[in-house]
Design a protein around this motif. Structure first.
Motif, PDB file in Angstrom:
ATOM      1  N   LEU A 117      94.789  26.429  45.306  1.00 34.83           N
ATOM      2  CA  LEU A 117      94.140  25.749  44.180  1.00 34.83           C
ATOM      3  C   LEU A 117      93.554  24.408  44.602  1.00 34.83           C
ATOM      4  CD1 LEU A 117      93.355  25.525  41.214  1.00 34.83           C
ATOM      5  CD2 LEU A 117      95.678  24.710  40.717  1.00 34.83           C
ATOM      6  N   LYS A 118      94.216  23.706  45.512  1.00 38.59           N
ATOM      7  CA  LYS A 118      93.656  22.444  46.006  1.00 38.59           C
ATOM      8  C   LYS A 118      92.253  22.653  46.572  1.00 38.59           C
ATOM      9  CE  LYS A 118      98.132  20.475  47.441  1.00 38.59           C
ATOM     10  NZ  LYS A 118      98.944  20.075  48.614  1.00 38.59           N
ATOM     11  N   VAL A 119      92.091  23.722  47.344  1.00 42.38           N
ATOM     12  CA  VAL A 119      90.798  24.006  47.965  1.00 42.38           C
ATOM     13  C   VAL A 119      89.786  24.472  46.920  1.00 42.38           C
ATOM     14  CG1 VAL A 119      89.622  25.402  49.707  1.00 42.38           C
ATOM     15  CG2 VAL A 119      91.927  24.535  50.156  1.00 42.38           C
ATOM     16  N   VAL A 120      90.248  25.239  45.947  1.00 44.45           N
ATOM     17  CA  VAL A 120      89.356  25.673  44.863  1.00 44.45           C
ATOM     18  C   VAL A 120      88.783  24.465  44.128  1.00 44.45           C
ATOM     19  CG1 VAL A 120      89.333  26.782  42.588  1.00 44.45           C
ATOM     20  CG2 VAL A 120      90.331  27.971  44.549  1.00 44.45           C
ATOM     21  N   TRP A 121      89.632  23.502  43.812  1.00 39.85           N
ATOM     22  CA  TRP A 121      89.130  22.288  43.147  1.00 39.85           C
ATOM     23  C   TRP A 121      88.159  21.536  44.055  1.00 39.85           C
ATOM     24  CZ3 TRP A 121      88.934  22.075  38.318  1.00 39.85           C
ATOM     25  CH2 TRP A 121      89.992  22.369  37.456  1.00 39.85           C
ATOM     26  N   ASP A 122      88.474  21.417  45.336  1.00 39.24           N
ATOM     27  CA  ASP A 122      87.539  20.777  46.271  1.00 39.24           C
ATOM     28  C   ASP A 122      86.165  21.434  46.186  1.00 39.24           C
ATOM     29  OD1 ASP A 122      89.425  19.014  47.337  1.00 39.24           O
ATOM     30  OD2 ASP A 122      89.901  20.295  49.046  1.00 39.24           O
ATOM     31  N   ASP A 123      86.157  22.751  46.245  1.00 40.10           N
ATOM     32  CA  ASP A 123      84.892  23.482  46.265  1.00 40.10           C
ATOM     33  C   ASP A 123      84.133  23.319  44.955  1.00 40.10           C
ATOM     34  OD1 ASP A 123      85.533  24.320  48.803  1.00 40.10           O
ATOM     35  OD2 ASP A 123      86.173  26.333  48.197  1.00 40.10           O
ATOM     36  N   LEU A 124      84.833  23.452  43.834  1.00 39.98           N
ATOM     37  CA  LEU A 124      84.157  23.404  42.540  1.00 39.98           C
ATOM     38  C   LEU A 124      83.550  22.031  42.266  1.00 39.98           C
ATOM     39  CD1 LEU A 124      86.620  25.467  40.297  1.00 39.98           C
ATOM     40  CD2 LEU A 124      84.376  26.171  41.142  1.00 39.98           C
ATOM     41  N   LEU A 125      84.249  20.964  42.618  1.00 38.85           N
ATOM     42  CA  LEU A 125      83.701  19.625  42.374  1.00 38.85           C
ATOM     43  C   LEU A 125      82.571  19.320  43.342  1.00 38.85           C
ATOM     44  CD1 LEU A 125      86.487  19.375  40.764  1.00 38.85           C
ATOM     45  CD2 LEU A 125      86.068  16.926  40.986  1.00 38.85           C
ATOM     46  N   SER A 126      82.698  19.785  44.572  1.00 33.55           N
ATOM     47  CA  SER A 126      81.616  19.591  45.534  1.00 33.55           C
ATOM     48  C   SER A 126      80.353  20.321  45.082  1.00 33.55           C
ATOM     49  CB  SER A 126      82.060  20.086  46.911  1.00 33.55           C
ATOM     50  OG  SER A 126      81.013  19.981  47.842  1.00 33.55           O
ATOM     51  N   GLU A 127      80.511  21.562  44.640  1.00 32.01           N
ATOM     52  CA  GLU A 127      79.368  22.348  44.173  1.00 32.01           C
ATOM     53  C   GLU A 127      78.712  21.715  42.948  1.00 32.01           C
ATOM     54  OE1 GLU A 127      81.038  26.200  43.537  1.00 32.01           O
ATOM     55  OE2 GLU A 127      81.644  26.395  45.646  1.00 32.01           O
ATOM     56  N   ALA A 128      79.506  21.047  42.110  1.00 33.20           N
ATOM     57  CA  ALA A 128      78.962  20.405  40.916  1.00 33.20           C
ATOM     58  C   ALA A 128      78.270  19.080  41.230  1.00 33.20           C
ATOM     59  CB  ALA A 128      80.074  20.176  39.893  1.00 33.20           C
ATOM     60  N   GLY A 129      78.484  18.557  42.445  1.00 42.17           N
ATOM     61  CA  GLY A 129      77.856  17.292  42.824  1.00 42.17           C
ATOM     62  C   GLY A 129      78.645  16.062  42.443  1.00 42.17           C
ATOM     63  N   VAL A 130      79.947  16.218  42.201  1.00 42.68           N
ATOM     64  CA  VAL A 130      80.800  15.082  41.844  1.00 42.68           C
ATOM     65  C   VAL A 130      81.182  14.308  43.102  1.00 42.68           C
ATOM     66  CG1 VAL A 130      83.013  14.394  40.823  1.00 42.68           C
ATOM     67  CG2 VAL A 130      81.717  16.319  39.844  1.00 42.68           C
ATOM     68  N   GLU A 131      81.096  12.985  43.038  1.00 40.09           N
ATOM     69  CA  GLU A 131      81.596  12.158  44.142  1.00 40.09           C
ATOM     70  C   GLU A 131      83.082  11.918  43.914  1.00 40.09           C
ATOM     71  OE1 GLU A 131      80.590   8.139  46.686  1.00 40.09           O
ATOM     72  OE2 GLU A 131      79.782   8.311  44.653  1.00 40.09           O
ATOM     73  N   VAL A 132      83.908  12.416  44.809  1.00 39.44           N
ATOM     74  CA  VAL A 132      85.358  12.333  44.669  1.00 39.44           C
ATOM     75  C   VAL A 132      85.910  11.294  45.633  1.00 39.44           C
ATOM     76  CG1 VAL A 132      87.532  13.599  44.861  1.00 39.44           C
ATOM     77  CG2 VAL A 132      85.495  14.749  43.949  1.00 39.44           C
ATOM     78  N   LEU A 133      86.629  10.323  45.088  1.00 37.46           N
ATOM     79  CA  LEU A 133      87.264   9.286  45.897  1.00 37.46           C
ATOM     80  C   LEU A 133      88.775   9.506  45.855  1.00 37.46           C
ATOM     81  CD1 LEU A 133      85.237   6.152  44.684  1.00 37.46           C
ATOM     82  CD2 LEU A 133      84.703   7.736  46.557  1.00 37.46           C
ATOM     83  N   LEU A 134      89.308  10.147  46.888  1.00 36.62           N
ATOM     84  CA  LEU A 134      90.745  10.369  46.988  1.00 36.62           C
ATOM     85  C   LEU A 134      91.429   9.123  47.551  1.00 36.62           C
ATOM     86  CD1 LEU A 134      90.674  14.009  48.433  1.00 36.62           C
ATOM     87  CD2 LEU A 134      90.925  13.320  46.039  1.00 36.62           C
ATOM     88  N   HIS A 135      92.759   9.087  47.446  1.00 36.21           N
ATOM     89  CA  HIS A 135      93.534   7.931  47.904  1.00 36.21           C
ATOM     90  C   HIS A 135      93.002   6.642  47.265  1.00 36.21           C
ATOM     91  CE1 HIS A 135      95.647  10.411  50.789  1.00 36.21           C
ATOM     92  NE2 HIS A 135      94.496  10.852  51.255  1.00 36.21           N
ATOM     93  N   THR A 136      92.650   6.722  45.997  1.00 33.95           N
ATOM     94  CA  THR A 136      92.038   5.592  45.287  1.00 33.95           C
ATOM     95  C   THR A 136      92.777   5.385  43.974  1.00 33.95           C
ATOM     96  OG1 THR A 136      89.894   6.146  46.258  1.00 33.95           O
ATOM     97  CG2 THR A 136      89.880   4.692  44.355  1.00 33.95           C
ATOM     98  N   HIS A 137      93.299   4.186  43.764  1.00 33.23           N
ATOM     99  CA  HIS A 137      94.143   3.887  42.609  1.00 33.23           C
ATOM    100  C   HIS A 137      93.391   3.054  41.577  1.00 33.23           C
ATOM    101  CE1 HIS A 137      98.143   4.949  44.538  1.00 33.23           C
ATOM    102  NE2 HIS A 137      97.309   4.958  45.568  1.00 33.23           N
ATOM    103  N   PHE A 138      93.473   3.464  40.324  1.00 27.77           N
ATOM    104  CA  PHE A 138      92.946   2.643  39.234  1.00 27.77           C
ATOM    105  C   PHE A 138      93.779   1.370  39.112  1.00 27.77           C
ATOM    106  CE2 PHE A 138      93.608   1.372  34.789  1.00 27.77           C
ATOM    107  CZ  PHE A 138      92.316   0.979  34.466  1.00 27.77           C
ATOM    108  N   VAL A 139      93.076   0.222  38.969  1.00 27.08           N
ATOM    109  CA  VAL A 139      93.752  -1.075  38.878  1.00 27.08           C
ATOM    110  C   VAL A 139      93.480  -1.755  37.538  1.00 27.08           C
ATOM    111  CG1 VAL A 139      93.906  -3.406  39.853  1.00 27.08           C
ATOM    112  CG2 VAL A 139      93.726  -1.428  41.377  1.00 27.08           C
ATOM    113  N   ASP A 140      92.217  -1.792  37.114  1.00 26.40           N
ATOM    114  CA  ASP A 140      91.860  -2.570  35.927  1.00 26.40           C
ATOM    115  C   ASP A 140      90.543  -2.056  35.372  1.00 26.40           C
ATOM    116  OD1 ASP A 140      92.023  -4.473  33.973  1.00 26.40           O
ATOM    117  OD2 ASP A 140      91.734  -6.197  35.295  1.00 26.40           O
ATOM    118  N   VAL A 141      90.294  -2.383  34.111  1.00 25.55           N
ATOM    119  CA  VAL A 141      89.005  -2.070  33.508  1.00 25.55           C
ATOM    120  C   VAL A 141      88.093  -3.287  33.607  1.00 25.55           C
ATOM    121  CG1 VAL A 141      89.977  -0.406  31.886  1.00 25.55           C
ATOM    122  CG2 VAL A 141      89.761  -2.801  31.201  1.00 25.55           C
TER     123      VAL A 141
END
Length: 436
Positions: A117-141
């Motif tokens: 499933l990890k790879v399926v999500w990788d593929d689906l978001l890549s195919e959709a053109g989403v920029e994915v930033l892994l190892h990235t933590h939300f800090v503030d708005v």
């Protein structure tokens, strides 16, 4: 300096600025990943930030089953569709999913290999053109004239500010809404949070013999083992189920109660307790349950499974009565037929079912914070009471909510989620394959 850059001046000394996007998704679990795909499919430029090194959230770290796709009654009805089906179909192409029957009461589920499933999500978001930033933590708005217009995130190279037209809070814990000063009900602070569970995988299982043990016989053995003093088993009616992998069973047995999972110290203690319990339940299975004699604990969940923390106060508050009477709403963006499944502090679980074959609607208004602009939520931090949440938190519904939030975000861009054309939103969701 552009008009877009101006509001970010206060962060510039600390955080270089990322290129602006239309939609920023905070959290890459089931809800966030589905939201990002939906927004990108609608033509938005989407950035998704995820604190782990993979997508899928609880669906790969803790669980291996999508519940909530089907009603649990005598006549099964499919109630989730669209992007969720796309995920299941892609898993099926890899031979990594099976439909598991309604053995323990929540309805049939799609059980899969989490690593695939990890790879399926990788593929689906890549195919959709989403920029994915892994190892990235939300800090503030970042706020601009009273609305959320982006976020500051932490990367391995320091802080970065990401301007966005709108933000989707798919953090599970309503981190964006809370940081923006929005209203929420904190179940941990109120002492009503559902218990946490560390799932674990048993390998080298004689699956035919293990699955021949009826659930009531398993529960009776748990009760007897605990009462004998030979085993420390806080939960006496846990489950173990088949997987697409040979000789592997996955459990949902441990119970760590009374934890506020937004409290770092409490969560750290819970992680340790969950791991300890997992090995105790594995010992019990080997000693007492046929089919497990030669089995070993093959792996633990990446983190302890958290069912409930903050739930936002949205434009509508979904209630227990809405669930049990199968309420319908004109702004429905998804359906749910799952029972109220409350994992309280005791040894059992409280189940309360809808009328047979019925579903209730999830209103769009449950995704829109009542006092924060520029943000929509998706997933288990929606606006719902403790009891209603115990039904609507299934991954099937989180996927459906993500699909709706992402579609709405692409429609709104830098506008107001409150003024969206509900009819147009529902039409777009139906075109994606959503069941409304």
């Amino acid at each position: 300096m552009t008009a877009t850059e101006a509001p970010f001046l206060e962060y510039r000394a600390l955080a270089p600025m990322w290129p602006a996007c239309d939609v920023l998704v905070v959290g890459g679990g089931s809800a966030g990943s589905a939201a990002a795909i939906a927004a990108a499919k609608a033509g938005a430029r989407v950035v998704l930030v995820e604190r782990y090194g993979f997508l899928g959230g609880t669906g790969v770290m803790v669980l291996d089953t999508f519940y909530g796709f089907f009603t649990p009654g005598s006549v099964e009805r499919k109630v989730v569709g669209g992007i969720p089906d796309l995920v299941v179909d892609r898993l099926a192409k890899h031979g990594a999913v099976l439909k598991r029957p309604n053995t323990y009461g929540a309805g049939a589920g799609w059980t899969y290999d989490p690593e695939r499933l990890k790879v399926v999500w990788d593929d689906l978001l890549s195919e959709a053109g989403v920029e994915v930033l892994l190892h990235t933590h939300f800090v503030d708005v970042v706020r601009v004239e009273g609305r959320v217009a982006g976020a500051v995130v932490a990367t391995r190279r320091g802080l970065v500010a990401i301007p966005a037209g709108v933000v989707i809070d798919a953090s599970g814990d309503a981190e964006v809404v809370a940081r923006a000063g929005g209203s929420f009900e904190d179940s941990g602070a109120l002492g009503i949070s559902q218990s946490l569970t560390t799932t674990f995988k048993m390998i080298n299982v004689d699956v035919p013999r293990a699955t021949a043990v009826p659930k009531n016989a398993l529960w009776e053995a748990m009760q007897a083992g605990a009462e004998s003093g030979g085993y420390d088993l806080p939960r006496r009616e846990g489950s173990a189920h088949i997987t697409p992998l040979s000789g592997v069973m996955v459990t949902n047995m441990t119970r760590v109660a009374g934890v506020d999972a937004t409290d770092t110290r409490a969560l750290a203690t819970a992680e340790r307790d969950g791991r300890r319990q997992a090995f105790e339940y594995a010992r019990f299975l080997r000693d007492k349950i046929p089919g497990y004699e030669a089995a070993e604990l093959g792996s633990l969940a990446t983190q302890i499974g958290v069912r409930e923390t903050r739930r936002i106060r949205g434009l509508y508050w979904l209630t227990r009565d809405d669930v049990t009477r199968a309420a319908k709403f004109p702004d429905a963006i998804a359906r749910c037929g799952a029972p109220i499944e409350e994992h309280h502090a005791g040894g059992d679980t409280r189940w309360e079912y809808l009328p047979d074959g019925e579903t209730y609607d999830i209103p769009y208004r449950c995704l829109v914070p009542q006092d924060v602009h520029g943000v929509i939520v998706a997933g288990r931090c929606l606006s719902a009471s403790h009891d209603a949440h115990a039904s609507v938190r299934s991954i099937g519904q989180c996927l459906a909510m993500g699909q709706a939030a992402g579609t709405a975000a692409a429609m709104v861009r830098g506008g107001d989620f409150r003024s969206i054309d509900i009819g147009a939103l529902r039409d777009r969701l139906a075109a994606l394959g959503a069941i409304l």
